[in-house]
Design a protein around this motif. Structure first.
Motif, short mmCIF file in Angstrom:
data_model
loop_
_atom_site.label_atom_id
_atom_site.label_comp_id
_atom_site.label_asym_id
_atom_site.label_seq_id
_atom_site.Cartn_x
_atom_site.Cartn_y
_atom_site.Cartn_z
N THR A 477 0.85 -1.19 0.00
CA THR A 477 0.00 0.00 0.00
C THR A 477 0.89 1.24 0.00
OG1 THR A 477 -1.83 -1.08 1.13
CG2 THR A 477 -1.65 1.30 1.41
N VAL A 478 0.54 2.19 -0.84
CA VAL A 478 1.30 3.44 -0.90
C VAL A 478 0.36 4.59 -0.55
CG1 VAL A 478 2.67 4.99 -2.35
CG2 VAL A 478 2.86 2.52 -2.67
N VAL A 479 0.77 5.42 0.39
CA VAL A 479 -0.06 6.54 0.81
C VAL A 479 0.73 7.83 0.59
CG1 VAL A 479 -1.42 7.55 2.68
CG2 VAL A 479 -1.14 5.07 2.57
N GLN A 480 0.11 8.74 -0.13
CA GLN A 480 0.72 10.07 -0.30
C GLN A 480 0.26 10.94 0.87
OE1 GLN A 480 -0.19 12.21 -4.04
NE2 GLN A 480 -0.41 13.99 -2.73
N ILE A 481 1.23 11.45 1.63
CA ILE A 481 0.85 12.31 2.76
C ILE A 481 1.41 13.72 2.55
CG2 ILE A 481 0.54 10.45 4.45
CD1 ILE A 481 3.32 11.07 5.54
N ARG A 482 0.75 14.65 3.24
CA ARG A 482 1.01 16.08 3.02
C ARG A 482 2.44 16.47 3.36
NH1 ARG A 482 -1.04 21.08 5.51
NH2 ARG A 482 -0.80 19.99 7.48
N TYR A 501 -3.30 -4.39 10.73
CA TYR A 501 -3.72 -4.77 9.38
C TYR A 501 -2.53 -4.77 8.43
CZ TYR A 501 -7.14 -5.10 5.60
OH TYR A 501 -7.89 -5.53 4.54
N HIS A 502 -1.74 -3.73 8.48
CA HIS A 502 -0.47 -3.70 7.76
C HIS A 502 0.62 -3.92 8.81
CE1 HIS A 502 -2.95 -1.62 4.72
NE2 HIS A 502 -2.05 -2.01 3.84
N SER A 503 1.56 -4.82 8.50
CA SER A 503 2.53 -5.18 9.54
C SER A 503 3.73 -4.24 9.57
CB SER A 503 2.99 -6.62 9.37
OG SER A 503 3.53 -6.79 8.08
N SER A 504 3.83 -3.34 8.62
CA SER A 504 4.89 -2.33 8.72
C SER A 504 4.49 -1.07 7.96
CB SER A 504 6.22 -2.87 8.16
OG SER A 504 6.09 -3.17 6.80
N ILE A 505 5.13 0.01 8.37
CA ILE A 505 4.92 1.32 7.76
C ILE A 505 6.30 1.94 7.59
CG2 ILE A 505 3.91 3.63 8.07
CD1 ILE A 505 2.06 2.35 10.21
N LEU A 527 5.74 9.82 0.09
CA LEU A 527 4.98 8.57 -0.02
C LEU A 527 5.39 7.66 1.13
CD1 LEU A 527 5.44 7.97 -3.86
CD2 LEU A 527 3.54 9.11 -2.68
N ILE A 528 4.42 6.97 1.69
CA ILE A 528 4.77 5.93 2.66
C ILE A 528 4.31 4.57 2.15
CG2 ILE A 528 4.93 7.35 4.73
CD1 ILE A 528 2.19 6.76 5.47
N HIS A 529 5.08 3.56 2.52
CA HIS A 529 4.80 2.18 2.11
C HIS A 529 4.29 1.40 3.30
CE1 HIS A 529 6.21 0.89 -1.88
NE2 HIS A 529 6.81 2.07 -1.87
N MET A 530 3.22 0.65 3.07
CA MET A 530 2.70 -0.22 4.13
C MET A 530 2.60 -1.63 3.56
SD MET A 530 -0.30 2.40 5.39
CE MET A 530 -0.74 1.62 6.94
N LEU A 531 2.96 -2.61 4.36
CA LEU A 531 2.96 -4.00 3.89
C LEU A 531 1.85 -4.79 4.56
CD1 LEU A 531 4.40 -6.52 2.53
CD2 LEU A 531 5.64 -6.75 4.70
N ARG A 532 1.09 -5.50 3.75
CA ARG A 532 0.10 -6.43 4.30
C ARG A 532 0.27 -7.79 3.64
NH1 ARG A 532 -4.28 -7.79 6.92
NH2 ARG A 532 -5.92 -8.99 5.94
N THR A 533 0.35 -8.83 4.46
CA THR A 533 0.37 -10.19 3.92
C THR A 533 -0.80 -10.94 4.56
OG1 THR A 533 1.98 -10.72 5.59
CG2 THR A 533 2.82 -10.40 3.41
N PRO A 534 -1.75 -11.36 3.76
CA PRO A 534 -2.98 -11.93 4.32
C PRO A 534 -2.82 -13.42 4.65
CG PRO A 534 -3.15 -11.83 1.96
CD PRO A 534 -1.78 -11.31 2.30
N CYS A 535 -1.78 -13.77 5.41
CA CYS A 535 -1.55 -15.20 5.65
C CYS A 535 -2.36 -15.68 6.85
CB CYS A 535 -0.07 -15.46 5.84
SG CYS A 535 0.74 -14.27 6.88
N GLN A 536 -2.47 -16.98 6.96
CA GLN A 536 -3.31 -17.55 8.00
C GLN A 536 -2.53 -18.62 8.76
OE1 GLN A 536 -7.28 -18.06 7.30
NE2 GLN A 536 -7.37 -16.27 6.02
#
Ligand code: FAD
Length: 654
Positions: A477-482, A501-505, A527-536
């Motif tokens: 996930t990429v978020v553009q912040i001010r 939900y995202h394990s890192s920012i 830009l910030i990067h967030m990582l999500r891995t939907p593992c179970q």
């Protein structure tokens, strides 16, 4: 307690952030049901002199600028899923013959497919006619570019593949391809080092109340996330966390103490045992750590493996520098049972960390500029970074190499018997119509598990082998912040949030190259990067990956957005971050079929040499050969290139 509506308001769910899911005015269906109306009555089979224009041919078409749900975006995958489910041909119109014949059709416009086209043209000559088909609205496969323009300023990042460096040195062919494109990573590393706007900022952990019982951001994490430790600082750091005293003692022991937990056992036997147990089991059963440490470590393997420590072998974790092994006398040499990635970690090679601001999308763009004259201005590996590609040039009749986007291959058959055929028929679906083209040969540089559905004539054993690996789902996930004043105030550039939900920012890694300048001041948009891995956890690796795949496709952008806003508000709130004011755009790079499946001794047999599923899966079948990183069972750029090279050699030698 607040109700959902008021919390949503606080998070800014009502704000109209930049979320452009539109290409040339055509809305990309948010529900993803775009391609399901195959009305046979609309079309009848007919020959045309070429393919009709697509969205990419219109002026202004420029997918890197799109935000919202990207990666495997709505509209990209539905046709392939209909083919998989056996529904497609029930409603599909009879293919229209475009009348086009090519020397080569490549299915898949990722790194492997683009490299295959490059190698083919190099060998066959500049006049070779090549068509590359890809189901996405942009080329590059996982090597995608995300582009943002806050206030007219260019911000770039990777939507997928970022690192050029691979566990093993590049082959002669793969390194040669980089050199021909003008890329010299070690030289670029020296030349472009120094964009270090985050000097003095460290890393932190966010403990969420749902997982850890109390909510807290603790900064000043010793040694970053992956490394063993840093003097005696762990005890001080842990004292500030909500972890129990027992968990804290265990973590200090894991991080710092030099204990041989398998004393008296020969080294080879130690390694053999560590290959067969997960890192989680190592911590609990061998180190005898307190169980409360598990949530703290659980997601550390997510970025590299896409699964947690329950599913990654302990010996791999030793190889990638996880703590706990420092007193065990294990020599850092290549050892039996390591996965491809971990084996590379203990194999000496030239190290460099240079990457382009948009990751390996720059390599894909360089390949496309070389393959399709006029598709981008410039002539160097530096100037490609800021070059605006002209997508309308990608599929022109006058160009020997053509790239046709939003085109899903649905059937690939020899014209006649596979053993003696001189041509292959390739049928693809685009804009709810189907088309057929012919070629002297075809490289399937798409994913292994797609191939049996589109090429059902393959031998049964090969189809079974193609189905074996399950690609690893993950989300960038990429978020553009001010601006990044909140990060500055909190003294952090990255946060591990193992329960969320995202394990890192992380703040985007800064690179200045050519005319591109990454943000330098905390007042700049970034830009910030967030990582999500939907593992179970609890399932085998392949089952976790299957479950994660469905999870990702069933999750709406709205759910992502709510979780992103909530997480950033909670983690960065103490630094003054306000999601309503500070979030300007969101791109969810969703990859339900992400990394190629790497064999893992916890879940896979130790096959004899040449008998791994990927060895059987990639066999040539008449005039059809198979590339892509699945063919190497290794999720790396050089591997994808090498498979492209091999697939082309097989065509020339057949
Ligand atoms: C999030 C993420 C991060 C990564 N980071 C790195 C990294 O830092 N470094 C690294 O070396 N590697 C990384 N990788 C691994 C990456 O997969 C490989 O490096 C490489 O880019 C794979 O190239 P490929 O061509 O084999 O596959 P892909 O890039 O997946 O390309 C295959 C293409 O074929 C298309 N396709 C499939 N079926 C069809 C069909 N029926 N018709 C038409 N087209 C079809 C696919 O949609 C896709 O576009 C990452 C992967 C992911 C998902």
């Amino acid at each position: 307690m607040k109700n959902r509506a008021s919390r949503d308001h606080e998070l800014g769910m009502h704000r109209s952030i930049t979320r452009r899911d539109f290409l040339n005015g055509i809305a990309v269906s948010a529900g993803g049901a775009m391609a399901s109306s195959w009305l046979p009555t609309l079309l009848s089979a007919q020959a045309t002199s070429g393919s009709p224009p697509g969205a990419q041919d219109a002026p202004g078409y420029y997918p890197p600028l799109l935000t919202g749900m990207r990666g495997s975006h709505p509209g990209a995958f539905e046709t392939a899923h209909e083919v998989r489910d056996g529904d497609f041909w029930q409603a599909a119109p009879k293919p229209v013959d475009t009348g086009e014949t090519f020397d080569l059709v490549v299915v898949g416009g990722g790194m492997s497919g683009l490299a295959a086209a490059y190698f083919y043209r190099k060998q066959a000559g500049a006049a070779a006619r090549i068509l590359i088909l890809d189901n996405h609205d942009d080329f590059g496969g996982h090597a995608k570019r995300n582009e943002f323009r806050p206030g007219g300023r260019l911000l770039l990042t990777n939507g997928g593949t970022v690192a050029i460096e691979s566990p093993f040195p590049y082959s002669k062919e793969a390194r040669g391809l980089l050199t021909e494109l003008g890329i010299d990573p070690p030289a670029f590393e020296k030349k472009y080092a120094g964009a270090e706007p985050y000097r003095g900022l460290g890393f932190g952990y966010f403990f969420d109340k749902e997982t850890f019982g109390a909510e807290r951001l603790v900064t000043g994490a010793p040694g970053g996330f992956r490394q063993g430790g840093n003097g005696s600082k762990w005890a001080d750091f842990l004292a500030k966390t909500p972890l129990s005293a027992e968990a804290q003692q265990s973590i200090v022991r894991i991080q710092e103490d030099k204990i041989d937990y398998m004393e008296g056992i020969p080294q080879a036997e130690k390694k053999a045992r560590l290959v067969r147990m997960s890192y989680k089991d190592f911590l609990l059963k061998i180190v005898k750590a307190h169980p409360d440490v598990i949530p703290f470590y659980q997601t550390r393997t997510h970025g590299l493996y896409g699964i947690g420590i329950d599913a990654v072998p302990a010996l791999d974790c030793w190889a990638i520098h996880f703590p706990g092994f420092q007193g065990m006398g294990l020599d850092r040499v290549p050892s039996k049972g390591l996965t491809f990635t971990a084996l590379g970690e203990v194999t000496p090679q030239e190290e460099y960390h240079f990457h382009f601001p948009d990751g390996n999308a720059s390599i894909a763009r360089l390949l496309v500029r070389s393959l399709v004259p006029g598709s981008a201005p410039g002539s160097t590996a530096e100037d490609i970074v800021t070059a605006k590609m002209d997508y309308s040039r990608l599929d022109r009749a006058e160009s020997p190499v053509r790239i046709r986007l939003s085109s899903t291959a649905v059937a690939v058959h020899h014209v006649g018997d596979a053993a003696s055929a001189k041509q292959v028929d390739v049928v693809y679906a685009r804009d709810q119509k189907t088309y057929s083209v012919r070629a002297k040969g075809t490289v399937l540089a798409c994913w292994n598990m797609v191939i049996p559905y589109i090429c059902p004539d393959l031998p049964a054993g090969q189809k079974q082998a193609l189905h074996y690996g399950v690609k690893v789902p993950l989300v960038y996930t990429v978020v553009q912040i001010r601006n990044w004043k909140a990060f500055q105030k909190l003294g952090i550039r990255g946060v591990s949030s193992p329960g969320m939900y995202h394990s890192s920012i992380n703040l985007d890694q800064a690179v200045n190259i050519g005319d591109y300048k990454s943000p330098q001041s905390p007042d700049d948009p970034i830009l910030i990067h967030m990582l999500r891995t939907p593992c179970q956890p609890g399932l085998s690796a392949r089952e976790q990956q299957r479950a994660g795949h469905y999870d990702l496709l069933a999750t709406s952008f709205e759910t992502f957005e709510r979780n992103i806003r909530d997480q950033l508000a909670r983690v960065l709130g103490a630094g003054g971050f306000d999601p309503v004011r500070d979030i300007e755009a969101i791109t969810v790079n969703r990859w339900p079929h992400g990394y190629a499946y790497e064999y893992n001794p916890l879940w896979d047999p130790d096959w004899p040499k040449g008998k791994r599923p990927c060895d059987i899966a990639r066999r040539r079948f008449g005039r059809i050969t198979i590339a892509n990183s699945d063919a190497a069972a290794a999720a790396y750029t050089d591997q994808a290139i090498d498979q492209g090279y091999r697939s082309v050699q097989e065509l020339f030698s057949s």
